[in-house]
Design an enzyme around this catalytic site. Sequence first.
Site, short mmCIF file in Angstrom:
data_model
loop_
_atom_site.label_atom_id
_atom_site.label_comp_id
_atom_site.label_asym_id
_atom_site.label_seq_id
_atom_site.Cartn_x
_atom_site.Cartn_y
_atom_site.Cartn_z
CB VAL A 1 -43.66 101.80 15.74
CG1 VAL A 1 -44.53 100.99 15.09
CG2 VAL A 1 -42.93 100.85 17.36
CG ASN B 1 -49.90 95.01 18.11
OD1 ASN B 1 -50.98 94.59 19.45
ND2 ASN B 1 -49.57 93.65 18.13
CE1 TYR C 1 -44.61 95.06 27.51
CE2 TYR C 1 -46.04 94.62 29.47
CZ TYR C 1 -45.62 94.85 28.59
OH TYR C 1 -47.13 94.18 27.69
CB SER D 1 -43.65 101.83 28.77
OG SER D 1 -43.72 100.13 28.35
P1 NAD Z 1 -45.23 89.83 19.64
O1 NAD Z 1 -44.13 90.20 20.35
O2 NAD Z 1 -45.61 88.84 19.24
O3 NAD Z 1 -44.70 90.67 18.63
C1 NAD Z 1 -44.61 92.06 18.75
C2 NAD Z 1 -44.20 93.05 17.59
O4 NAD Z 1 -43.56 94.63 17.47
C3 NAD Z 1 -43.07 91.58 17.14
O5 NAD Z 1 -43.69 91.45 15.43
C4 NAD Z 1 -42.45 92.71 16.70
O6 NAD Z 1 -41.75 92.76 15.37
C5 NAD Z 1 -42.77 94.14 15.93
N1 NAD Z 1 -42.15 95.87 16.65
C6 NAD Z 1 -41.14 95.56 17.68
N2 NAD Z 1 -40.48 96.30 17.85
C7 NAD Z 1 -40.84 96.67 16.98
C8 NAD Z 1 -40.19 98.54 15.79
N3 NAD Z 1 -39.40 99.69 16.88
N4 NAD Z 1 -41.04 98.78 14.87
C9 NAD Z 1 -42.23 97.90 14.28
N5 NAD Z 1 -42.72 97.46 14.98
C10 NAD Z 1 -41.67 96.73 16.16
O7 NAD Z 1 -46.04 90.30 21.18
P2 NAD Z 1 -47.46 90.05 21.60
O8 NAD Z 1 -47.70 89.10 22.54
O9 NAD Z 1 -48.13 90.32 20.23
O10 NAD Z 1 -48.17 91.71 22.05
C11 NAD Z 1 -48.97 92.95 20.86
C12 NAD Z 1 -48.70 93.62 21.78
O11 NAD Z 1 -49.23 93.67 23.49
C13 NAD Z 1 -47.49 94.31 22.87
O12 NAD Z 1 -47.62 95.98 22.43
C14 NAD Z 1 -47.78 93.50 23.90
O13 NAD Z 1 -47.11 94.10 25.00
C15 NAD Z 1 -49.05 93.75 24.20
N6 NAD Z 1 -49.68 92.88 25.10
C16 NAD Z 1 -48.95 91.49 25.19
C17 NAD Z 1 -49.39 90.23 25.84
C18 NAD Z 1 -49.41 89.49 25.99
O14 NAD Z 1 -49.42 88.26 27.12
N7 NAD Z 1 -48.87 88.61 24.99
C19 NAD Z 1 -49.89 91.15 27.09
C20 NAD Z 1 -49.62 92.04 27.82
C21 NAD Z 1 -50.00 93.25 26.40
#
Ligand code: NAD
Length: 259
Positions: free
Chosen positions: A66, A92, A156, A159
């Site tokens: 991405v 996402n 983070y 961003s």
């Molecule tokens: P996760 O780590 O389970 O999933 C993130 C995914 O992004 C992974 O499959 C990874 O391979 C992929 N990824 C990373 N770098 C990439 C790249 N350069 N190109 C394509 N794919 C890439 O995370 P999650 O908890 O499912 O989080 C999903 C989103 O929600 C994220 O943006 C995260 O910041 C946001 N978020 C999550 C939480 C939480 O509590 N889990 C809280 C706030 C925000």
Amino acid sequence: MSFDFKGKTVGVTGAAGISGIGFAIAKKFLESGAKVFLCDLKEQALQEAQKELSPLGEVKTYVMDVSKADSVRDVFAQAKKELGYIDIFVNNAGIYPQAFVCDMEEELWDAVMNVNLKSIFLCARECSRYMKEKGGVILNAASYASLLGSAGSGAYAASKAAVYSLTKTLAAELAPYRIRVNGYIPGVIKTGMTAGVIRSKGEELVDAIALHRLGKPEDVANAAAFLASLEASYLTGTFIEISGGKLCVQNPDFPWKQE
Ligand code: NAD
């Protein structure tokens, strides 16, 4: 609430991990009748996700970085060719490294900005090309850290604060094309990303949440489906917080600790 996305094509980034938010969002759209394409860096995990989701409907997978314009451009072109008009796209993917700002290597800072923020610019730019004909919906993953900052993961937080701002600008700039742009703000959701912090601070995290439980990826997927639905057709430039009431008061644990 059940949704009807029959005839729609939905792309989701960061959707390869079966325990992640992106996978749950993809699943929700599939269950609601959409065709879905999953984008991620991890090829093998994409294949496993596809195997798991295929019984629910048409699923394609594309390796996409991405943070790289060429990769994003190629995947959009391929998805359009294979699946037709792209109606909904969910930005996402994200990374969440733990480091104090002043101890960070420059490369890590850049990686966070590129994956979490630049990705939204790159994918929105493609969406603006592919969604202009009939309109569409873009959803962006923000974070509770967009609002509050976060000691120990400041890059983070910065961003994600920028994702918050960019979502609002994109909403205005793409409105004339009938493209709505909204975001979701997860609190603490149980995924691979938060496994470490949950292990080390589980109880403390729950104490900050009014509903007194951690979130599930499905909680976020339900909100994402609503934001993309016709029922939300007057919503743009806005966010849904899915946090169980995290820090909605200074002392959310107080009512739980009464006799
Ligand atoms: P996760 O780590 O389970 O999933 C993130 C995914 O992004 C992974 O499959 C990874 O391979 C992929 N990824 C990373 N770098 C990439 C790249 N350069 N190109 C394509 N794919 C890439 O995370 P999650 O908890 O499912 O989080 C999903 C989103 O929600 C994220 O943006 C995260 O910041 C946001 N978020 C999550 C939480 C939480 O509590 N889990 C809280 C706030 C925000």
